[in-house]
Motif scaffolding. Structure first.
Motif, PDB file in Angstrom:
ATOM      1  N   ILE A   1     -10.380   5.806  -4.398  1.00 16.13           N
ATOM      2  CA  ILE A   1      -9.099   5.592  -4.818  1.00 16.13           C
ATOM      3  C   ILE A   1      -8.901   4.667  -5.909  1.00 16.13           C
ATOM      4  N   SER A   2      -9.619   3.435  -5.802  1.00 12.32           N
ATOM      5  CA  SER A   2      -9.778   2.304  -6.835  1.00 12.32           C
ATOM      6  C   SER A   2     -10.379   2.977  -8.066  1.00 12.32           C
ATOM      7  N   ASP A   3     -11.714   3.666  -7.966  1.00 10.44           N
ATOM      8  CA  ASP A   3     -12.462   4.097  -9.077  1.00 10.44           C
ATOM      9  C   ASP A   3     -11.329   5.139  -9.760  1.00 10.44           C
ATOM     10  N   PHE A   4     -10.848   6.240  -9.269  1.00 10.20           N
ATOM     11  CA  PHE A   4     -10.090   6.985  -9.859  1.00 10.20           C
ATOM     12  C   PHE A   4      -9.001   6.443 -10.524  1.00 10.20           C
ATOM     13  N   ALA A   5      -8.013   5.404  -9.690  1.00 10.27           N
ATOM     14  CA  ALA A   5      -7.067   4.631 -10.425  1.00 10.27           C
ATOM     15  C   ALA A   5      -7.365   4.016 -11.924  1.00 10.27           C
ATOM     16  N   SER A   6      -8.767   3.319 -11.602  1.00  5.73           N
ATOM     17  CA  SER A   6      -9.053   2.550 -12.839  1.00  5.73           C
ATOM     18  C   SER A   6      -9.315   3.555 -14.080  1.00  5.73           C
ATOM     19  N   THR A   7      -9.840   4.751 -13.705  1.00  6.28           N
ATOM     20  CA  THR A   7     -10.269   5.546 -14.739  1.00  6.28           C
ATOM     21  C   THR A   7      -8.982   6.588 -15.325  1.00  6.28           C
ATOM     22  N   ASN A   8      -7.839   6.511 -14.448  1.00  3.95           N
ATOM     23  CA  ASN A   8      -6.598   7.294 -14.896  1.00  3.95           C
ATOM     24  C   ASN A   8      -5.474   6.279 -14.922  1.00  3.95           C
ATOM     25  N   ASN A   9      -5.687   5.100 -15.357  1.00  4.91           N
ATOM     26  CA  ASN A   9      -4.599   4.139 -15.703  1.00  4.91           C
ATOM     27  C   ASN A   9      -3.516   4.154 -14.730  1.00  4.91           C
ATOM     28  N   LEU A  10      -3.804   3.923 -13.495  1.00  3.00           N
ATOM     29  CA  LEU A  10      -2.888   4.061 -12.346  1.00  3.00           C
ATOM     30  C   LEU A  10      -3.394   2.448 -11.603  1.00  3.00           C
ATOM     31  N   GLN A  11      -2.190   2.229 -10.769  1.00  5.65           N
ATOM     32  CA  GLN A  11      -2.346   0.798 -10.110  1.00  5.65           C
ATOM     33  C   GLN A  11      -2.473   1.147  -8.692  1.00  5.65           C
ATOM     34  N   VAL A  12      -3.172   0.312  -7.783  1.00  7.53           N
ATOM     35  CA  VAL A  12      -3.172   0.391  -6.612  1.00  7.53           C
ATOM     36  C   VAL A  12      -2.925  -0.916  -5.827  1.00  7.53           C
ATOM     37  N   ILE A  13      -1.994  -0.732  -4.870  1.00 11.35           N
ATOM     38  CA  ILE A  13      -1.553  -1.687  -4.059  1.00 11.35           C
ATOM     39  C   ILE A  13      -2.546  -1.774  -2.729  1.00 11.35           C
ATOM     40  N   LYS A  14      -3.405  -2.829  -2.491  1.00 14.56           N
ATOM     41  CA  LYS A  14      -4.459  -2.528  -1.582  1.00 14.56           C
ATOM     42  C   LYS A  14      -3.919  -3.305  -0.159  1.00 14.56           C
ATOM     43  N   ILE A  15      -3.476  -2.450   0.567  1.00 13.12           N
ATOM     44  CA  ILE A  15      -2.843  -2.791   1.808  1.00 13.12           C
ATOM     45  C   ILE A  15      -4.064  -3.218   2.904  1.00 13.12           C
ATOM     46  N   SER A  16      -5.229  -2.701   2.642  1.00 13.65           N
ATOM     47  CA  SER A  16      -6.358  -2.983   3.262  1.00 13.65           C
ATOM     48  C   SER A  16      -6.444  -4.647   3.415  1.00 13.65           C
ATOM     49  N   ASN A  17      -6.104  -5.276   2.392  1.00 15.27           N
ATOM     50  CA  ASN A  17      -6.270  -6.456   2.076  1.00 15.27           C
ATOM     51  C   ASN A  17      -5.129  -7.324   2.689  1.00 15.27           C
ATOM     52  N   ILE A  18      -3.918  -6.576   3.042  1.00 12.07           N
ATOM     53  CA  ILE A  18      -2.778  -7.236   3.625  1.00 12.07           C
ATOM     54  C   ILE A  18      -2.688  -7.198   5.076  1.00 12.07           C
ATOM     55  N   LEU A  19      -2.937  -6.010   5.653  1.00 12.37           N
ATOM     56  CA  LEU A  19      -2.979  -5.877   7.148  1.00 12.37           C
ATOM     57  C   LEU A  19      -4.427  -6.237   7.766  1.00 12.37           C
ATOM     58  N   ILE A  20      -4.506  -7.439   7.910  1.00  7.56           N
ATOM     59  CA  ILE A  20      -5.803  -7.992   8.357  1.00  7.56           C
ATOM     60  C   ILE A  20      -5.787  -8.669   9.725  1.00  7.56           C
ATOM     61  N   GLU A  21      -4.633  -8.960  10.240  1.00 10.23           N
ATOM     62  CA  GLU A  21      -4.681  -9.563  11.638  1.00 10.23           C
ATOM     63  C   GLU A  21      -4.255  -8.565  12.730  1.00 10.23           C
ATOM     64  N   SER A  22      -4.668  -8.655  14.062  1.00  5.44           N
ATOM     65  CA  SER A  22      -4.478  -7.766  14.752  1.00  5.44           C
ATOM     66  C   SER A  22      -2.855  -7.800  15.286  1.00  5.44           C
ATOM     67  N   THR A  23      -1.992  -8.777  15.042  1.00  6.67           N
ATOM     68  CA  THR A  23      -0.743  -8.701  15.100  1.00  6.67           C
ATOM     69  C   THR A  23      -0.231  -7.662  14.001  1.00  6.67           C
ATOM     70  N   ASP A  24      -0.727  -7.354  12.989  1.00  8.96           N
ATOM     71  CA  ASP A  24      -0.337  -6.478  11.937  1.00  8.96           C
ATOM     72  C   ASP A  24      -0.082  -4.893  12.730  1.00  8.96           C
ATOM     73  N   PHE A  25      -0.628  -4.868  13.894  1.00  6.10           N
ATOM     74  CA  PHE A  25      -0.889  -3.394  14.337  1.00  6.10           C
ATOM     75  C   PHE A  25      -0.110  -3.353  15.624  1.00  6.10           C
ATOM     76  N   THR A  26       0.433  -2.111  15.787  1.00  7.23           N
ATOM     77  CA  THR A  26       0.832  -1.749  17.235  1.00  7.23           C
ATOM     78  C   THR A  26       0.337  -0.320  17.616  1.00  7.23           C
ATOM     79  N   LEU A  27       0.588  -0.007  18.564  1.00  8.28           N
ATOM     80  CA  LEU A  27      -0.172   1.516  19.392  1.00  8.28           C
ATOM     81  C   LEU A  27      -1.479   1.538  18.705  1.00  8.28           C
ATOM     82  N   SER A  28      -2.225   0.579  18.437  1.00  8.46           N
ATOM     83  CA  SER A  28      -3.851   0.792  17.934  1.00  8.46           C
ATOM     84  C   SER A  28      -3.985   0.887  16.582  1.00  8.46           C
ATOM     85  N   ILE A  29      -2.779   1.825  15.848  1.00  6.30           N
ATOM     86  CA  ILE A  29      -3.004   1.912  14.714  1.00  6.30           C
ATOM     87  C   ILE A  29      -1.853   1.935  13.576  1.00  6.30           C
TER      88      ILE A  29
END
Length: 158
Positions: free
Chosen positions: A113-141
């Protein structure tokens, strides 16, 4: 769902192909420079293609056709909603032990996604860097109330 100036066309369990019907639901008059589309898709495709299958979690070649479908979807969105801004969201990493095995494949997807976005002038919101605590999840996923709030707050910044 609609709330003031926010319209949500997302549906649970959606895959890349399902987004086309969601895209069809967006009225053409919504295609305005003042509108932003947030696209978060691919996680269910990955789970459907790897979970309970005899595909090795290390086999990233399975991602290639999925990512090609993802890129085609983006082009369809850009064609229909050419005046609207499109922001991509990457995939978060579930903290559940059973699902943690998917982290390397999700990391590869997020890199694509990041590579595609950078070559196509798109922005990525990296929620992989935002949801990092176990309390950020319910029902495992699924994002919990606090996880959902973190995502919403980050979206509002854009």
């Amino acid at each position: 769902k609609t709330n003031n100036n926010t319209h949500c066309y997302a549906k649970d369990e959606s895959t890349i192909v399902d987004v086309y019907s969601q895209l069809d639901s967006i009225p053409s008059e919504m295609n305005k420079k003042s509108n932003t589309i947030f696209l978060s898709v691919g996680g269910n495709d990955i789970l459907n293609n790897y979970a309970d299958k005899e595909v090795s979690i290390k086999d990233t070649k399975v991602l290639e056709p999925m990512f090609n479908a993802y890129k085609t979807l983006i082009k369809s969105i850009q064609t229909k909603m050419n005046d609207s801004k499109l922001l991509l969201l990457d995939i978060y990493y579930p903290r559940n032990i059973k699902l943690a095995q998917y982290k390397p494949i999700l990391q590869e997807w997020n890199k694509m996604i990041s590579d595609f976005a950078s070559t196509n002038n798109l922005q990525v919101i990296k929620i992989s860097n935002i949801l990092i605590e176990s309390t950020d999840f319910t029902l495992s996923i699924e994002p919990s109330e606090t996880g959902g709030e973190k995502i919403a707050d980050n979206i509002l910044l854009h």
